[in-house]
Structure formats: C-alpha cells, structure tokens
Design a protein around this motif. Structure first.
Motif, PDB file in Angstrom:
ATOM      1  N   TYR A   1      63.745  15.753  68.509  1.00  0.00           N
ATOM      2  CA  TYR A   1      65.052  16.371  68.787  1.00  0.00           C
ATOM      3  C   TYR A   1      66.198  15.397  68.515  1.00  0.00           C
ATOM      4  O   TYR A   1      67.206  15.777  67.901  1.00  0.00           O
ATOM      5  CB  TYR A   1      65.106  16.830  70.241  1.00  0.00           C
TER       6      TYR A   1
ATOM      7  N   ASN B   1      64.385  22.570  73.292  1.00  0.00           N
ATOM      8  CA  ASN B   1      64.100  21.602  74.349  1.00  0.00           C
ATOM      9  C   ASN B   1      63.530  22.299  75.577  1.00  0.00           C
ATOM     10  O   ASN B   1      63.690  23.511  75.758  1.00  0.00           O
ATOM     11  CB  ASN B   1      65.375  20.853  74.761  1.00  0.00           C
TER      12      ASN B   1
ATOM     13  N   GLN C   1      70.074  24.868  75.525  1.00  0.00           N
ATOM     14  CA  GLN C   1      68.935  24.472  76.343  1.00  0.00           C
ATOM     15  C   GLN C   1      68.744  25.414  77.521  1.00  0.00           C
ATOM     16  O   GLN C   1      67.611  25.675  77.933  1.00  0.00           O
ATOM     17  CB  GLN C   1      69.161  23.042  76.843  1.00  0.00           C
TER      18      GLN C   1
ATOM     19  N   LYS D   1      60.551  14.099  72.358  1.00  0.00           N
ATOM     20  CA  LYS D   1      62.006  13.998  72.389  1.00  0.00           C
ATOM     21  C   LYS D   1      62.564  13.307  71.156  1.00  0.00           C
ATOM     22  O   LYS D   1      63.703  13.558  70.751  1.00  0.00           O
ATOM     23  CB  LYS D   1      62.430  13.244  73.654  1.00  0.00           C
TER      24      LYS D   1
ATOM     25  N   ASN E   1      65.239  18.881  80.310  1.00  0.00           N
ATOM     26  CA  ASN E   1      65.640  17.732  79.516  1.00  0.00           C
ATOM     27  C   ASN E   1      67.039  17.260  79.912  1.00  0.00           C
ATOM     28  O   ASN E   1      67.927  18.062  80.197  1.00  0.00           O
ATOM     29  CB  ASN E   1      65.615  18.100  78.027  1.00  0.00           C
TER      30      ASN E   1
END
Length: 543
Positions: free
Chosen positions: A120, A387, A173, A117, A391
């Motif tokens: 990102y 992702n 996403q 993560k 998430n």
C-alpha cells in the motif's frame, strides 16, 4: 417496545371478558409465579410456535390472551420464548450491534486486500510521486521567486493538501468502496461527487501519451549516435544546427551567420521526427505509426499491471515505485558533479521576496499541491479501500505527503544542475535553457544528456525514470476507474475472469479514443485536454 402474542386457538375458547393485560415485570411476581416451573433452557410451547409475532414500539404492555400462559403458571416459559424470538430477530441493541459487526466483517472479507502494508505504501507513493514532481515543480519554483516559492507551497500543503489527503484516505478505508459507491455510504445526496471523479479520471487517461513518447525516446537511446544530437537524419531540414555548433544561443531559436533563424537538432527531432507536428489543431494530419505502436505497448503494460487487482499491482509497485528513486539519485549525483551545476542551483533557489505579493505565485503553489498530492482524483480513496479498517491511515498519510514534497524539492536539484551544465556549455544564462513540461522532458534534458560523456547511458536512465514515474500514476488511475465501475455493478462484474474481460474492453476503448493523439495534431489535442480536462484549475474548481 410492545409485543402482541395472539393465540388464535386459545382465543376461540377463551371469553373476551377474561382477557387481562399483564405487564412483563409482573410475570415473575408471587401473584403469577408457579413453583412447578423452573428457569433454564425451556423449549417453546408448541401452541406458541405456530402463532404470529408482532414487534412494535413505545409500549411495554404484554398482552397474552391465553389461559395456558396467564392462568396456568407458564409466564416464565412465555417470557423466555419471547426473549429468544427477540434475540433471533435482532430486536435488542446488542444484537443489532453484533449484526452490524458481522456485516462489516463480511464486507471486509469480500474486498480485496494488500498482502502487506509495504504494498500500500509503495502503490500510494508511486501514485502521488509522478511526472509533475520532476518537470513541473522545479520550473514553478524558479518562475515564482526561487526559494520564496516554498512559503506558499508549504502553506497550502499544511492547510489544504495534507488534510484533504487524510480525508480521502479515511473515506476509502472506512467505506471499503471505490471512488463512486463510497459516497452513497456516507451521504447518498453526494453520489454525484463520485461520478465527477470518474469523469476526471476518464480525461486523465490521456496522459499515457507521454509514456508513449518517452518509450519512443528510450528506444532511440540505444543507437550508437543519438538521433537528436545530429542533423543527418531524414526529418532534418537545411536550417538544422547540431548541438556541437550551438554556442551563445538558446536551444530553440538559433541565429546563423547569414542572419537566418534556424532550429536545433533536438527541436527538429521532437517536432518533426517524433510528432511530425502540424500547424495547429485544425490540421490533424496522418497517424504516426511509431507513436501508435508505443501507445499500444503502454496500454498492454498497464493492463497487466492491474488485471488481477491488488494481487498484481502489489507486486509491480516494488519495481515501478522504487526504481525511479534509484535513477533520480544517479542523475542527481551526476548532475551535481557537472561543471556549471552550481549556477543552475542558484538559479533554482535564489529568493525574490517581492514575488510573495503576486497572487499568481499563490495560485501556482495551490495548484501544484493539489495536483501532486493526487487529491480529488479518486486514487487515494481506491487504494486505501484495500486496507484493513484498523490500519493507521493518519500516520501513512503524513509520511506519504512528506515523501511527495521532499521528492519534488530534491528533483529540482537534479534538473537545474543539469540545466546549469547545459547553459555553461552553450555560453548562455540558465534562463535561456530552462523550460517546463514536455519541453523539459523531450527538448532541454535530452539536449543536456547529449552533451555528457556516455550520452546513451544517461538517456536510458532518464527515460526509464520518466516511464516508471508515469506508469505508477497511470495504472493507479486505471484501477480507480475499474474498481469504481465494478463496485457499481458487483453482480455482473465480480466473478471468475469477469474483471479481466471488462478491463480488456476498457483498455481497448481508451486506446481507440486516443488514436487521434498519435496524429500530427495530437500534441495540440493533448494540450487542450491537459489544460481544460484534468489540470490544476479543474481540480481547484472541484475542491
């Protein structure tokens, strides 16, 4: 649902008059039950496997035109076989749901993923925190009433910027697609929105010329004497005035003792040494080879930042997203310790409540929010598409928006403390030296750096910060264009080394198109694209 099982072989030997429709609920009744049949995993009858199976809707009558099934106690066997066929063909609701889940898992497995993560968060932070946070927000804050400007800015950030930021993040996403094909999953009629985003990103590649200028300044910063601090260079004119002689004047128009108007050494370096600027857009002039080489180097760097997709981008952002904050902190501490820094900060935040009645203030605030948050550019959709679907994108969006706005606010202290120092050194007010955009980055700030002790050190820090801030935004946009086109033609562009080859062609295309911006009239062409191609008004119109 109606299921017709037509047994052609049985039909030939069974009279039509004996055919009787049997309801599925009657198959297990005592009327049709056979004690010899047992429930369990029963192989389908051989004479049923060869028949045709017709699923239809709205009727639940089961027609079995076979004496073997209806009259010889094989009802359970027929029913189990039909249920198994339904399951195999996905006719039940649970099977359809499971099939959709499998398709989603298959689609997610084919899409590239961030390793963790942090990658990102850093990539998104580098994308939204760019040059506009450093050279545009502080100037707009000073221009539109100081601290009062924060009122319309926060208003549009809360009611427009953050919701749109979340919306685009959720779209990417959820759809797991680029900025074009995601709209075909949501609403095929809106696919034109994705193509408009792609066109905006095409125009936005022009901002890489800023990195070329910054790289050229960075190379000159390693000289023993900064070239913009003296008038002993080949590009200087007789009207050039060095920085040490500039007292009581603005950095652009200087008044000499004989009454003639002249220019500062920093302005001549920018206009004559770097750009060799012509009189206007109608005079393009010759290509400036140092700028052209710098532009080529910038495109090479951008290529290798995204050539492997998120596998390479996820590693680069650890440097390009974190290092600008280190340099910003260094410049902030240095600026606050300079004499005259307090004057600049007061000029930056001094409130003028009467400016809230001016519509232009609200338009500038809205434009800055849309531009700095990166909405309507497709980068948020593309980055979030890598992702996992589970998430927590809402929390990520809130943190990223808060980081973006706080960076803009803190950058204003670093910029105006330095401008206050420069104004004090020249004996003028801060409004005489303040500027925005390229004027701040390549004229005002280099001049302030030249007046500090160890000017080469602070010049290197400043221009490295500019390069890192711009590089994040540029290669995020390049990834948006690349991913969008690859998602449009997956069969042709997904494969071993296909992405890398396509990216080479795309970068070469952009480089060749932008050669005209390295000419003497390139600055005017860039200003034209900046205002009409991919600026705040265009984004507001898109919204």
């Amino acid at each position: 649902m109606r299921v017709d099982v037509i047994l052609s072989e049985e039909k030939k030997r069974t009279p039509r008059a004996t055919t009787e429709p049997v309801h599925p609920t009657q198959l297990n009744s005592h009327k049709h039950h056979s004690a010899g049949n047992t429930l369990g995993p029963i192989a389908a009858p051989q004479h049923l496997e060869t028949q045709r199976y017709y699923p239809q809707h709205r009727r639940r009558t089961l027609y079995v035109r076979s004496e073997d099934c209806c009259l010889r106690g094989k009802q359970e066997e027929c029913l189990l076989w039909i249920q198994r066929k339904r399951k195999e063909r996905g006719q039940t609701e649970e099977d359809r749901r499971e099939r959709r889940r499998e398709e989603n898992r298959s689609m997610e497995s084919k899409r590239e993923r961030w390793n963790n993560k942090r990658e990102y968060i850093l990539a998104s932070a580098g994308n939204v925190v760019g040059l506009g946070n450093v050279w545009r927000f502080p100037y707009l804050c000073y221009k539109n009433g100081g601290g009062v400007f924060l009122v319309p800015y926060c208003f549009f950030a809360i009611f427009a910027g953050i919701p749109l930021f979340m919306l685009e993040t959720v779209i990417g996403q959820y759809c797991q697609q680029g900025a074009v094909t995601c709209w075909s999953h949501l609403c095929p009629m809106s696919v034109g929105t994705g193509y408009s985003i792609l066109v905006i990103q095409m125009f936005s590649r022009a901002y890489i010329i800023i990195l070329a200028w910054a790289l050229l300044y960075l190379v000159y910063s390693f000289r023993s004497v900064l070239p913009w601090a003296s008038c002993s260079n080949a590009w200087n004119t007789d009207k050039c005035v060095e920085l040490t002689s500039m007292t009581g004047t603005s950095p652009h128009n200087l008044s000499l003792p004989d009454g003639n108007t002249s220019t500062s050494s920093v302005s001549e370096f920018w206009e004559r040494g770097v750009l060799s600027m012509s009189q206007g857009l109608q005079e393009m002039g010759q290509v400036q080879w140092p700028v052209l080489v710098s532009l080529f180097v910038c495109w090479v760097v951008c290529y290798f930042c995204v050539w492997k997709g998120v596998r390479s981008t996820g590693k680069v952002v650890y440097v390009t997203a974190v290092f600008p904050y280190v340099m910003l902190a260094v410049l902030l501490v240095r600026g606050l310790t300079l004499p005259g820094a307090w004057d600049g900060i007061v000029f930056y935040l001094y409130p003028e409540p009467s400016r809230l009645a001016d519509l232009e203030v609200w338009l500038d605030a809205c434009s800055q929010v849309m531009f700095s948050y990166g909405v309507a550019s497709g980068t948020l959709i593309t980055l979030s598409s890598y992702n996992k679907k589970g998430n927590n994108c809402y929390r990520d969006s809130l943190w990223l928006c808060a980081l973006n706005s706080c960076t803009s606010f803190v950058a204003g202290f670093a910029v105006f403390s330095t401008l206050g120092f420069m104004a004090k050194q020249q004996g003028v007010t801060v409004d005489k030296v303040v500027s925005s955009g390229a004027g701040l980055a390549f004229i005002a700030f280099p001049q302030a750096v030249a007046l500090m002790p160890l000017p080469q050190l602070w010049a290197v820090c400043f221009f490295i910060m500019l390069l890192m801030l711009g590089l994040d935004t540029i290669f995020a946009g390049l990834e948006t264009v690349t991913a969008s086109i690859i998602d449009l033609f997956p069969l042709k562009l997904k494969g071993a080394w296909r992405r890398e080859k396509f990216l080479v062609v795309l970068c070469l295309f952009f480089f060749i198109v932008q050669i005209s911006m390295t000419t003497s009239g390139g600055l005017f062409q860039f200003q034209l694209i900046d205002y009409y191609g991919a600026s705040g008004p265009v984004i507001l119109l898109y919204q």
